[in-house]
Write a protein that holds these residues in place. Structure first.
Motif, PDB file in Angstrom:
ATOM      1  N   PHE A  23     -35.730  66.782  26.117  1.00 54.56           N
ATOM      2  CA  PHE A  23     -35.282  65.662  25.292  1.00 54.56           C
ATOM      3  C   PHE A  23     -36.021  64.417  25.788  1.00 54.56           C
ATOM      4  CE2 PHE A  23     -31.559  68.526  25.377  1.00 54.56           C
ATOM      5  CZ  PHE A  23     -31.466  68.782  24.011  1.00 54.56           C
ATOM      6  N   PRO A  24     -36.199  63.427  24.925  1.00 55.17           N
ATOM      7  CA  PRO A  24     -36.865  62.207  25.376  1.00 55.17           C
ATOM      8  C   PRO A  24     -36.179  61.629  26.620  1.00 55.17           C
ATOM      9  CG  PRO A  24     -36.585  62.177  22.980  1.00 55.17           C
ATOM     10  CD  PRO A  24     -35.821  63.375  23.488  1.00 55.17           C
ATOM     11  N   VAL A  28     -33.461  60.751  42.515  1.00 55.80           N
ATOM     12  CA  VAL A  28     -32.618  61.238  41.402  1.00 55.80           C
ATOM     13  C   VAL A  28     -31.465  60.267  41.170  1.00 55.80           C
ATOM     14  CG1 VAL A  28     -30.948  63.015  40.702  1.00 55.80           C
ATOM     15  CG2 VAL A  28     -33.126  63.708  41.728  1.00 55.80           C
ATOM     16  N   GLN A  29     -30.836  59.838  42.264  1.00 60.77           N
ATOM     17  CA  GLN A  29     -29.655  58.973  42.132  1.00 60.77           C
ATOM     18  C   GLN A  29     -30.006  57.581  41.614  1.00 60.77           C
ATOM     19  OE1 GLN A  29     -28.339  59.977  46.133  1.00 60.77           O
ATOM     20  NE2 GLN A  29     -26.452  60.815  45.282  1.00 60.77           N
ATOM     21  N   LYS A  30     -31.266  57.198  41.760  1.00 66.24           N
ATOM     22  CA  LYS A  30     -31.713  55.925  41.183  1.00 66.24           C
ATOM     23  C   LYS A  30     -32.088  56.086  39.714  1.00 66.24           C
ATOM     24  CE  LYS A  30     -33.646  53.274  45.015  1.00 66.24           C
ATOM     25  NZ  LYS A  30     -33.708  54.037  46.249  1.00 66.24           N
ATOM     26  N   ILE A  31     -32.843  57.150  39.438  1.00 68.07           N
ATOM     27  CA  ILE A  31     -33.446  57.306  38.111  1.00 68.07           C
ATOM     28  C   ILE A  31     -32.428  57.790  37.069  1.00 68.07           C
ATOM     29  CG2 ILE A  31     -35.152  58.646  36.800  1.00 68.07           C
ATOM     30  CD1 ILE A  31     -36.773  58.737  39.522  1.00 68.07           C
ATOM     31  N   ALA A  32     -31.595  58.753  37.428  1.00 67.85           N
ATOM     32  CA  ALA A  32     -30.711  59.381  36.428  1.00 67.85           C
ATOM     33  C   ALA A  32     -29.786  58.379  35.728  1.00 67.85           C
ATOM     34  CB  ALA A  32     -29.917  60.521  37.064  1.00 67.85           C
ATOM     35  N   VAL A  51     -30.474  54.468  29.023  1.00 65.08           N
ATOM     36  CA  VAL A  51     -31.501  54.229  28.001  1.00 65.08           C
ATOM     37  C   VAL A  51     -31.420  55.258  26.870  1.00 65.08           C
ATOM     38  CG1 VAL A  51     -33.999  54.302  27.637  1.00 65.08           C
ATOM     39  CG2 VAL A  51     -33.072  53.040  29.566  1.00 65.08           C
ATOM     40  N   THR A  52     -31.117  56.521  27.208  1.00 65.97           N
ATOM     41  CA  THR A  52     -31.133  57.589  26.195  1.00 65.97           C
ATOM     42  C   THR A  52     -29.774  57.801  25.547  1.00 65.97           C
ATOM     43  OG1 THR A  52     -30.623  59.285  27.848  1.00 65.97           O
ATOM     44  CG2 THR A  52     -32.967  58.839  27.418  1.00 65.97           C
ATOM     45  N   PRO A 100     -31.964  64.668  30.386  1.00 63.68           N
ATOM     46  CA  PRO A 100     -30.743  64.090  29.817  1.00 63.68           C
ATOM     47  C   PRO A 100     -30.037  65.071  28.883  1.00 63.68           C
ATOM     48  CG  PRO A 100     -32.691  63.199  28.700  1.00 63.68           C
ATOM     49  CD  PRO A 100     -33.191  64.086  29.802  1.00 63.68           C
ATOM     50  N   ARG A 101     -28.721  65.068  28.890  1.00 63.13           N
ATOM     51  CA  ARG A 101     -27.953  65.977  28.033  1.00 63.13           C
ATOM     52  C   ARG A 101     -26.864  65.235  27.278  1.00 63.13           C
ATOM     53  NH1 ARG A 101     -27.946  71.449  28.859  1.00 63.13           N
ATOM     54  NH2 ARG A 101     -27.041  71.321  26.767  1.00 63.13           N
ATOM     55  N   LYS A 102     -26.613  65.733  26.065  1.00 59.50           N
ATOM     56  CA  LYS A 102     -25.454  65.287  25.284  1.00 59.50           C
ATOM     57  C   LYS A 102     -24.634  66.529  24.973  1.00 59.50           C
ATOM     58  CE  LYS A 102     -27.714  61.245  23.379  1.00 59.50           C
ATOM     59  NZ  LYS A 102     -28.503  60.676  22.295  1.00 59.50           N
ATOM     60  N   ALA A 103     -23.343  66.347  24.760  1.00 56.49           N
ATOM     61  CA  ALA A 103     -22.434  67.488  24.617  1.00 56.49           C
ATOM     62  C   ALA A 103     -22.870  68.443  23.508  1.00 56.49           C
ATOM     63  CB  ALA A 103     -21.021  66.979  24.359  1.00 56.49           C
ATOM     64  N   ASP A 104     -23.403  67.928  22.419  1.00 59.48           N
ATOM     65  CA  ASP A 104     -23.705  68.780  21.256  1.00 59.48           C
ATOM     66  C   ASP A 104     -25.206  68.944  21.027  1.00 59.48           C
ATOM     67  OD1 ASP A 104     -24.283  66.216  20.686  1.00 59.48           O
ATOM     68  OD2 ASP A 104     -23.244  66.122  18.754  1.00 59.48           O
TER      69      ASP A 104
END
Ligand code: AMP
Ligand code: ZN
Length: 139
Positions: free
Chosen positions: A37-38, A67-71, A77-78, A106-110
């Motif tokens: 995903f973007p 990771v803890q900074k970027i995520a 943003v996404t 990045p993830r979204k539930a659906d």
């Protein structure tokens, strides 16, 4: 410790362009060119290691600090509601670039992404036996 024929060493050196997200003394992070995903970001150690087993605990700690900074920034943003930290080791596991890298996705539930199909053990004993065998091999 860099390798002249390594794609990610060349990206870190600036020989090959990348969409940089973050950089510090130990790590470099940039957008994956073919994202799940973007916003899908790759975090790589600046030193060339083939896979995670070549790195020591201190080196991997730098990755997880990044990771803890970027995520959180990537999620903001996404609009993601969650994210994966995913890391492939060796060809059998889908590793295609042999300079250790961590995918932050990045993830979204659906969003429909599936990472694996769950299976099961034949029985509880087989599961206990597997755990015992792995414990015995840990050094
Ligand atoms: P892996 O399959 O875990 O080895 O992941 C390698 C990743 O590197 C893949 O997701 C590719 O899309 C990504 N990739 C390959 N070349 C580039 C590049 N030039 N810039 C950014 N990402 C890349
Ligand atoms: Zn490299």
């Amino acid at each position: 410790m860099q390798e002249k024929d390594c794609l990610f060493c060349r990206i870190i050196n600036g020989d090959i362009p990348s969409s940089k997200v973050y950089e510090d003394e130990f790590v470099y992070a940039f957008l994956d060119i073919a994202p799940g995903f973007p916003g899908h970001t790759l975090i790589v150690p600046k030193k060339h290691y083939k896979n995670i087993l070549d790195m020591d605990a201190k080196e991997t700690s730098h990755i997880f600090a990044a990771v803890q900074k970027i995520a959180p920034a990537m999620m903001k943003v996404t609009g993601a509601e969650g994210f994966h930290v995913l890391q492939n080791n060796n060809e059998a596991a889908g590793q295609t670039v042999f300079h250790t890298h961590f995918h932050v996705i990045p993830r979204k539930a659906d969003d429909g992404m599936t990472l694996w199909t769950p299976t099961s053990y034949e029985n509880k004993e087989k599961m206990l036996e597997m755990a015992q065998k792995i414990r015995n091999e840990i050094q």
